[in-house]
Scaffold this motif. Structure first.
Motif, PDB file in Angstrom:
ATOM      1  N   ARG A  52      -6.084 -13.988   9.848  1.00  0.00           N
ATOM      2  CA  ARG A  52      -4.760 -14.195  10.474  1.00  0.00           C
ATOM      3  C   ARG A  52      -3.704 -13.463   9.646  1.00  0.00           C
ATOM      4  O   ARG A  52      -2.619 -14.001   9.360  1.00  0.00           O
ATOM      5  CB  ARG A  52      -4.383 -15.669  10.512  1.00  0.00           C
ATOM      6  CG  ARG A  52      -5.238 -16.531  11.393  1.00  0.00           C
ATOM      7  CD  ARG A  52      -6.586 -16.880  10.808  1.00  0.00           C
ATOM      8  NE  ARG A  52      -7.104 -18.123  11.404  1.00  0.00           N
ATOM      9  CZ  ARG A  52      -8.331 -18.534  11.316  1.00  0.00           C
ATOM     10  NH1 ARG A  52      -9.244 -17.810  10.675  1.00  0.00           N
ATOM     11  NH2 ARG A  52      -8.681 -19.659  11.880  1.00  0.00           N
ATOM     12  N   ALA A  53      -4.049 -12.272   9.244  1.00  0.00           N
ATOM     13  CA  ALA A  53      -3.169 -11.514   8.356  1.00  0.00           C
ATOM     14  C   ALA A  53      -2.403 -10.471   9.156  1.00  0.00           C
ATOM     15  O   ALA A  53      -2.725 -10.194  10.310  1.00  0.00           O
ATOM     16  CB  ALA A  53      -4.004 -10.846   7.265  1.00  0.00           C
ATOM     17  N   SER A  54      -1.392  -9.914   8.543  1.00  0.00           N
ATOM     18  CA  SER A  54      -0.626  -8.889   9.236  1.00  0.00           C
ATOM     19  C   SER A  54      -0.467  -7.652   8.372  1.00  0.00           C
ATOM     20  O   SER A  54      -0.548  -7.705   7.142  1.00  0.00           O
ATOM     21  CB  SER A  54       0.751  -9.415   9.626  1.00  0.00           C
ATOM     22  OG  SER A  54       1.503  -9.654   8.466  1.00  0.00           O
ATOM     23  N   MET A  55      -0.261  -6.556   9.064  1.00  0.00           N
ATOM     24  CA  MET A  55      -0.089  -5.260   8.429  1.00  0.00           C
ATOM     25  C   MET A  55       1.179  -4.708   9.061  1.00  0.00           C
ATOM     26  O   MET A  55       1.253  -4.592  10.290  1.00  0.00           O
ATOM     27  CB  MET A  55      -1.301  -4.435   8.844  1.00  0.00           C
ATOM     28  CG  MET A  55      -1.537  -3.198   8.084  1.00  0.00           C
ATOM     29  SD  MET A  55      -3.181  -2.611   8.638  1.00  0.00           S
ATOM     30  CE  MET A  55      -3.454  -1.432   7.387  1.00  0.00           C
ATOM     31  N   LYS A  56       2.155  -4.424   8.240  1.00  0.00           N
ATOM     32  CA  LYS A  56       3.436  -4.036   8.816  1.00  0.00           C
ATOM     33  C   LYS A  56       3.982  -2.803   8.129  1.00  0.00           C
ATOM     34  O   LYS A  56       3.940  -2.701   6.906  1.00  0.00           O
ATOM     35  CB  LYS A  56       4.416  -5.216   8.680  1.00  0.00           C
ATOM     36  CG  LYS A  56       5.659  -5.050   9.494  1.00  0.00           C
ATOM     37  CD  LYS A  56       6.447  -6.338   9.593  1.00  0.00           C
ATOM     38  CE  LYS A  56       7.660  -6.120  10.483  1.00  0.00           C
ATOM     39  NZ  LYS A  56       8.526  -7.285  10.543  1.00  0.00           N
ATOM     40  N   GLY A  57       4.490  -1.905   8.939  1.00  0.00           N
ATOM     41  CA  GLY A  57       5.061  -0.687   8.388  1.00  0.00           C
ATOM     42  C   GLY A  57       6.523  -0.866   8.047  1.00  0.00           C
ATOM     43  O   GLY A  57       7.202  -1.722   8.604  1.00  0.00           O
ATOM     44  N   LEU A 107      -7.858  -8.505   9.244  1.00  0.00           N
ATOM     45  CA  LEU A 107      -6.578  -9.052   9.727  1.00  0.00           C
ATOM     46  C   LEU A 107      -6.830 -10.195  10.697  1.00  0.00           C
ATOM     47  O   LEU A 107      -6.132 -11.209  10.687  1.00  0.00           O
ATOM     48  CB  LEU A 107      -5.756  -7.972  10.437  1.00  0.00           C
ATOM     49  CG  LEU A 107      -5.339  -6.743   9.627  1.00  0.00           C
ATOM     50  CD1 LEU A 107      -4.606  -5.755  10.533  1.00  0.00           C
ATOM     51  CD2 LEU A 107      -4.460  -7.135   8.445  1.00  0.00           C
ATOM     52  N   LEU A 108      -7.831 -10.029  11.539  1.00  0.00           N
ATOM     53  CA  LEU A 108      -8.160 -11.057  12.528  1.00  0.00           C
ATOM     54  C   LEU A 108      -8.732 -12.290  11.831  1.00  0.00           C
ATOM     55  O   LEU A 108      -8.206 -13.393  11.964  1.00  0.00           O
ATOM     56  CB  LEU A 108      -9.168 -10.476  13.535  1.00  0.00           C
ATOM     57  CG  LEU A 108      -9.522 -11.292  14.771  1.00  0.00           C
ATOM     58  CD1 LEU A 108     -10.141 -10.386  15.836  1.00  0.00           C
ATOM     59  CD2 LEU A 108     -10.496 -12.421  14.471  1.00  0.00           C
ATOM     60  N   VAL A 109      -9.777 -12.053  11.059  1.00  0.00           N
ATOM     61  CA  VAL A 109     -10.461 -13.171  10.407  1.00  0.00           C
ATOM     62  C   VAL A 109      -9.491 -13.995   9.561  1.00  0.00           C
ATOM     63  O   VAL A 109      -9.558 -15.219   9.541  1.00  0.00           O
ATOM     64  CB  VAL A 109     -11.618 -12.632   9.537  1.00  0.00           C
ATOM     65  CG1 VAL A 109     -12.232 -13.739   8.696  1.00  0.00           C
ATOM     66  CG2 VAL A 109     -12.669 -11.961  10.409  1.00  0.00           C
ATOM     67  N   TYR A 150     -10.137  -3.265   9.088  1.00  0.00           N
ATOM     68  CA  TYR A 150      -8.912  -3.849   9.662  1.00  0.00           C
ATOM     69  C   TYR A 150      -9.173  -5.184  10.353  1.00  0.00           C
ATOM     70  O   TYR A 150      -8.246  -5.963  10.540  1.00  0.00           O
ATOM     71  CB  TYR A 150      -8.234  -2.863  10.631  1.00  0.00           C
ATOM     72  CG  TYR A 150      -8.777  -2.861  12.031  1.00  0.00           C
ATOM     73  CD1 TYR A 150      -9.975  -2.231  12.338  1.00  0.00           C
ATOM     74  CD2 TYR A 150      -8.106  -3.516  13.059  1.00  0.00           C
ATOM     75  CE1 TYR A 150     -10.479  -2.242  13.628  1.00  0.00           C
ATOM     76  CE2 TYR A 150      -8.605  -3.530  14.354  1.00  0.00           C
ATOM     77  CZ  TYR A 150      -9.792  -2.892  14.629  1.00  0.00           C
ATOM     78  OH  TYR A 150     -10.296  -2.920  15.899  1.00  0.00           O
ATOM     79  N   LEU A 151     -10.424  -5.458  10.726  1.00  0.00           N
ATOM     80  CA  LEU A 151     -10.692  -6.741  11.384  1.00  0.00           C
ATOM     81  C   LEU A 151     -10.555  -7.922  10.421  1.00  0.00           C
ATOM     82  O   LEU A 151     -10.559  -9.075  10.844  1.00  0.00           O
ATOM     83  CB  LEU A 151     -12.051  -6.733  12.084  1.00  0.00           C
ATOM     84  CG  LEU A 151     -12.070  -5.877  13.358  1.00  0.00           C
ATOM     85  CD1 LEU A 151     -13.477  -5.748  13.916  1.00  0.00           C
ATOM     86  CD2 LEU A 151     -11.130  -6.440  14.430  1.00  0.00           C
ATOM     87  N   ASP A 201       0.804  -1.225   0.000  1.00  0.00           N
ATOM     88  CA  ASP A 201       0.000   0.000   0.000  1.00  0.00           C
ATOM     89  C   ASP A 201       0.833   1.270   0.000  1.00  0.00           C
ATOM     90  O   ASP A 201       1.602   1.532   0.918  1.00  0.00           O
ATOM     91  CB  ASP A 201      -0.930   0.016   1.216  1.00  0.00           C
ATOM     92  CG  ASP A 201      -1.980   1.116   1.104  1.00  0.00           C
ATOM     93  OD1 ASP A 201      -2.351   1.463  -0.040  1.00  0.00           O
ATOM     94  OD2 ASP A 201      -2.422   1.638   2.142  1.00  0.00           O
ATOM     95  N   VAL A 210       2.665  -1.607   4.710  1.00  0.00           N
ATOM     96  CA  VAL A 210       2.287  -0.196   4.811  1.00  0.00           C
ATOM     97  C   VAL A 210       3.516   0.640   4.469  1.00  0.00           C
ATOM     98  O   VAL A 210       4.406   0.841   5.292  1.00  0.00           O
ATOM     99  CB  VAL A 210       1.785   0.157   6.221  1.00  0.00           C
ATOM    100  CG1 VAL A 210       1.357   1.629   6.268  1.00  0.00           C
ATOM    101  CG2 VAL A 210       0.623  -0.738   6.615  1.00  0.00           C
ATOM    102  N   HIS A 219      -3.425 -15.580   6.097  1.00  0.00           N
ATOM    103  CA  HIS A 219      -2.011 -15.259   6.325  1.00  0.00           C
ATOM    104  C   HIS A 219      -1.456 -14.223   5.352  1.00  0.00           C
ATOM    105  O   HIS A 219      -0.258 -14.192   5.074  1.00  0.00           O
ATOM    106  CB  HIS A 219      -1.149 -16.536   6.292  1.00  0.00           C
ATOM    107  CG  HIS A 219      -1.674 -17.632   7.176  1.00  0.00           C
ATOM    108  ND1 HIS A 219      -1.714 -17.511   8.551  1.00  0.00           N
ATOM    109  CD2 HIS A 219      -2.227 -18.832   6.893  1.00  0.00           C
ATOM    110  CE1 HIS A 219      -2.249 -18.609   9.057  1.00  0.00           C
ATOM    111  NE2 HIS A 219      -2.577 -19.427   8.084  1.00  0.00           N
TER     112      HIS A 219
END
Lengths: 333, 333
Positions: free
Chosen positions: A267-272, A263-265, A260-261, A220, A242, A237
């Motif tokens: 099991r994903a990640s968002m990383k800067g 990510l929970l459903v 953003y939820l 992104d 970011v 996953h």
């Protein structure tokens, strides 16, 4: 010797105005022992510049009021005094700022070899945007063969390289860009598997069409509504890189990703990520990228405008999207 | 034999109403070969139940309309037919649903040993909430000694265990909860280093006070404004564990975290988790948690209400926060 400079005159609220900067002409100071005078040929225009103008610290210190506008540059050492890091005549890249001449010990500058590629490439594909793309998609996105990769700002300096590297690594790549011309460029010139024109179609519907099985990696550069749409299609996953949020940089409060939820459903990640963390591996990346360029696997595109007096109008193209590839201003007369 | 059941009558918009469920009394069917009749003693009330009631798939299938409300339970096998997984008299935990009796092959049930701890603990600290806390803070949060850990919903079933595990592992732990009573409980009973009362103080100011050097791990059970406040104080390479968002479950659109760009600035990550992914390691975790409980290092608190007719009022306590620790309904008459 007259040094044309743009100084940060005030901290902008929203989109910077022309009076955000003060244009001055100063004379170049005498060199001290160990200093070099660098003549800047090209100024890099990057979305991150907007963040540096705010009062709050981002990942580096804000630009001080009254100081030269911080910017990446490509230039040449034209004078030295005493024992200096680079010899006279050396081409260098670094944080020269929006000005004709920079006096420096050379500590923040790197020597470049202008023999094989044009000078602007050193603030593009072989500079910060290229490094951002390289480490962002490989180290943070952790792409592997067969992944479905979606990238926003896909016709820009970072996004266009992200997508091409992902193609080299055997991924399916879809890019999001504004306008038919850019979308055609992604597919026809850069070899993307698909393109989404956010200015003329529903991004949500288009992601569903282009990525029917979902997204493994979303890179992104834009934030806002496009980030939200991408989050809806994450696979299990999935990784969201970011890198930037150009759609939000002129907002007082950034739009948070409502989805953003996901990510929970999933099991994903968002990383800067910030490219500066990878400095010790730049050379290795530049070597790899140069090889891909030489082999025709990676295309580098700079959109070069000309004239110091065009700084403001050119800067605005970062936000209007009226550019293709890396935005650069040629200032050498 | 009368089976009192709550069936999902309609999909709620916002906070569920009493008529969201239909209460029925049915008679228990005949057992088939290999089936067991389980008498449910306790029903677990968990925030995730709200998500399962929506039409859209979350991490498991939505509860079908007209079906028994899905819920974790603790009960006893009171009748068997033929060759069954568990013997008559065995205590088991599983997805029994909001009803007195469940007929099952036992495939989704686990045998428990009610000797050492009370039955409700098996849907709390030694059940899903405890497993969520254990794997969430260790595997996703990746805490290490000396980390500053902030946890929201800290007096709840998951949060209270998260904080205690982080203390055991040598972290500094600050909890966010609603009301003076809960905050005193965190510090005085559970040994947290600090507590923030979101109902009576500015969470932002309080985080600054309690975590003056910032946060290494934020374990989020609530979402909304509290998530946004936490994001402002991330340290470099911080981890945000997205476990839940109780403040948003009754909203049509969740509030996105406006401060998500803190992930970029701080090279931080935000990762979602679902406890079911760790099923193969539950036994090991239960063993460890039981040991900590036996040694007095880990306190388990259940807030038990009584009576099948109290299901709706008790369920609402998930959202009003009028509970301490794990919310459980005793239904056995």
């Amino acid at each position: 010797m007259i040094n044309r400079q743009y100084l940060l005159a005030k901290r902008p609220k929203g989109l910077p105005e022309k009076t955000t900067w003060k244009y001055v002409e100063t004379s170049v100071a005498e060199l001290q022992e160990g200093e070099m005078l660098i003549e800047n040929h090209y100024v890099s225009l990057d979305p991150a510049m907007r963040a540096w103008m705010n009062e709050t610290r981002s990942y580096i210190e804000p630009i001080g009021l009254g100081k030269v506008m911080r910017a990446g540059t490509v230039g040449q050492v034209i004078r030295t005094k005493g024992n200096t890091k680079f010899e006279q005549g050396t081409f260098v890249t670094g944080w020269g700022g929006v000005q004709d001449f920079t006096i420096s010990s050379g500590n923040d500058f790197y020597q470049i070899d202008p023999g094989k590629v044009g000078l602007p490439t050193f603030v593009g594909t072989l500079g910060m945007p290229g490094m951002t793309a390289y480490f962002g998609i490989l180290e943070v996105g952790k792409i592997k063969k067969g992944d479905v990769v979606l990238v926003s700002g896909a016709a820009g300096a970072v996004g266009s390289i992200v997508g091409q590297i992902a193609k080299i690594k055997g991924c399916k790549v879809v890019g999001i860009a504004g306008g038919k011309h850019k979308c055609a460029y992604l597919v026809n010139e850069l070899g993307f598997d698909g393109a989404i024109d956010y200015k003329n179609e529903s991004v949500r519907k288009a992601i569903k069409r282009e990525c029917p099985t979902g997204i493994d990696v979303y890179f992104d550069n834009v934030g806002g509504e496009i980030l939200d749409a991408a989050l809806m299609f994450l696979r299990m996953h999935a990784r969201v890189v970011v890198c930037g949020a150009i759609s939000q940089y002129n907002e007082t409060v950034a739009k948070g990703p409502n989805n953003y939820l996901s990510l929970l459903v999933n099991r994903a990640s968002m990383k800067g990520m910030v490219v500066l963390d990878y400095a010790k591996n730049y050379q290795q990346a530049i070597h790899q990228m140069s090889e891909w360029m030489a082999n025709g696997k990676l295309k580098s595109k700079e959109d070069v405008y000309e004239g110091m007096d065009q700084f403001y109008e050119t800067f605005l193209r970062l936000f209007s999207g009226e550019k293709l590839g890396k935005l650069v201003l040629k200032i050498k007369q």
